[in-house]
Write a protein that holds these residues in place. Sequence first.
Motif, PDB file in Angstrom:
ATOM      1  N   SER A   1       0.844  -1.198   0.000  1.00  0.00           N
ATOM      2  CA  SER A   1       0.000   0.000   0.000  1.00  0.00           C
ATOM      3  C   SER A   1       0.873   1.239   0.000  1.00  0.00           C
ATOM      4  CB  SER A   1      -0.908   0.011   1.238  1.00  0.00           C
ATOM      5  OG  SER A   1      -1.378   1.324   1.494  1.00  0.00           O
ATOM      6  N   SER A   2       0.679   2.111  -0.992  1.00  0.00           N
ATOM      7  CA  SER A   2       1.417   3.391  -1.028  1.00  0.00           C
ATOM      8  C   SER A   2       1.245   4.135   0.282  1.00  0.00           C
ATOM      9  CB  SER A   2       0.885   4.327  -2.124  1.00  0.00           C
ATOM     10  OG  SER A   2       0.544   3.680  -3.288  1.00  0.00           O
ATOM     11  N   TRP A   3      -0.013   4.151   0.759  1.00  0.00           N
ATOM     12  CA  TRP A   3      -0.331   4.913   1.963  1.00  0.00           C
ATOM     13  C   TRP A   3       0.462   4.378   3.156  1.00  0.00           C
ATOM     14  CZ3 TRP A   3      -3.382   9.112   1.148  1.00  0.00           C
ATOM     15  CH2 TRP A   3      -4.195   9.116   0.010  1.00  0.00           C
ATOM     16  N   VAL A   4       0.401   3.065   3.362  1.00  0.00           N
ATOM     17  CA  VAL A   4       1.088   2.469   4.513  1.00  0.00           C
ATOM     18  C   VAL A   4       2.599   2.655   4.393  1.00  0.00           C
ATOM     19  CG1 VAL A   4       1.592   0.301   5.715  1.00  0.00           C
ATOM     20  CG2 VAL A   4      -0.746   0.786   4.945  1.00  0.00           C
ATOM     21  N   GLU A   5       3.131   2.448   3.192  1.00  0.00           N
ATOM     22  CA  GLU A   5       4.589   2.518   3.039  1.00  0.00           C
ATOM     23  C   GLU A   5       5.115   3.939   3.236  1.00  0.00           C
ATOM     24  OE1 GLU A   5       6.183   0.131  -0.133  1.00  0.00           O
ATOM     25  OE2 GLU A   5       4.660  -1.405   0.208  1.00  0.00           O
ATOM     26  N   LEU A   6       4.334   4.932   2.807  1.00  0.00           N
ATOM     27  CA  LEU A   6       4.768   6.317   3.046  1.00  0.00           C
ATOM     28  C   LEU A   6       4.610   6.693   4.526  1.00  0.00           C
ATOM     29  CD1 LEU A   6       3.567   8.166  -0.179  1.00  0.00           C
ATOM     30  CD2 LEU A   6       5.922   7.720   0.528  1.00  0.00           C
ATOM     31  N   HIS A   7       3.554   6.192   5.163  1.00  0.00           N
ATOM     32  CA  HIS A   7       3.445   6.415   6.612  1.00  0.00           C
ATOM     33  C   HIS A   7       4.686   5.888   7.324  1.00  0.00           C
ATOM     34  CE1 HIS A   7      -0.437   8.180   7.124  1.00  0.00           C
ATOM     35  NE2 HIS A   7      -1.121   7.146   6.665  1.00  0.00           N
ATOM     36  N   LYS A   8       5.098   4.702   6.962  1.00  0.00           N
ATOM     37  CA  LYS A   8       6.256   4.093   7.636  1.00  0.00           C
ATOM     38  C   LYS A   8       7.532   4.861   7.298  1.00  0.00           C
ATOM     39  CE  LYS A   8       4.228  -0.352   8.519  1.00  0.00           C
ATOM     40  NZ  LYS A   8       4.138  -1.790   8.291  1.00  0.00           N
ATOM     41  N   ARG A   9       7.620   5.331   6.074  1.00  0.00           N
ATOM     42  CA  ARG A   9       8.801   6.093   5.648  1.00  0.00           C
ATOM     43  C   ARG A   9       8.887   7.433   6.384  1.00  0.00           C
ATOM     44  NH1 ARG A   9      11.599   4.833   0.931  1.00  0.00           N
ATOM     45  NH2 ARG A   9      12.964   6.451   0.103  1.00  0.00           N
ATOM     46  N   PHE A  10       7.719   8.063   6.594  1.00  0.00           N
ATOM     47  CA  PHE A  10       7.692   9.400   7.195  1.00  0.00           C
ATOM     48  C   PHE A  10       7.432   9.376   8.707  1.00  0.00           C
ATOM     49  CE2 PHE A  10       6.141  11.036   2.812  1.00  0.00           C
ATOM     50  CZ  PHE A  10       7.443  11.150   2.371  1.00  0.00           C
ATOM     51  N   GLY A  11       7.312   8.171   9.282  1.00  0.00           N
ATOM     52  CA  GLY A  11       7.121   8.066  10.729  1.00  0.00           C
ATOM     53  C   GLY A  11       5.739   8.460  11.206  1.00  0.00           C
ATOM     54  N   THR A  12       4.727   8.313  10.327  1.00  0.00           N
ATOM     55  CA  THR A  12       3.361   8.735  10.689  1.00  0.00           C
ATOM     56  C   THR A  12       2.407   7.547  10.803  1.00  0.00           C
ATOM     57  OG1 THR A  12       2.932   9.145   8.327  1.00  0.00           O
ATOM     58  CG2 THR A  12       3.574  11.039   9.671  1.00  0.00           C
TER      59      THR A  12
END
Length: 207
Positions: free
Chosen positions: A18-29
């Motif tokens: 998931s783009s959403w999940v992976e960016l959350h994990k990348r950005f610490g959110t």
Amino acid sequence: MVRLISFDLEGTLVKSISSWVELHKRFGTWEKGKEYAELFFAGKIDYVKWAELDASLWKGHTRDEILEWANSVEYMDGARELIEFLKRNDFKIAILSSGLMCLAGRIAEELGVDYVYANELIFDKNGVVTGKVNPAVDFKSKGNILRELKEELKPELTVAVGDGYNDLSMFREADVSIAINPHEGVEGDHNVDSLWEVKEIITGLLE
């Protein structure tokens, strides 16, 4: 003679969940993102609100940061070969993703597909995330998009390939649905483990 095939993107054509999940994990959110997901699945917010809440957590991050992630995502084994095979056999190809256009657009361009639908983060003139989003593909609208494509193209055969709950609406619009490594509770007319098997099924349909 036109044929139409629609693909989910993440977990289907590329090795991203998931783009959403992976960016959350990348950005610490991710902690906050998980809360928003729970609100959506509990029916307390709609998809548009969910997308906006997620995007708001990334305000100030840049397009370059997001593209760095998008450009790192790898293809599923057999993806390029399958798309080339479909093109040789008169298929119009669509990607319908409830993920982000930063990834879907890259894949669509590289593979040369005909249509791509995904959610778009809004950037300011300096390429910074504004926190706004254009939610073009909500959690249930893949079926509506596929129906519109069918009305436009009038294909003799429509195939849908995906893995998740939000692919079920496009499965219902297709003549043949193929679930690849499906999530629990998700079934197609065919359930497969790889894109090579998808190619075999479509070869059988064409014969």
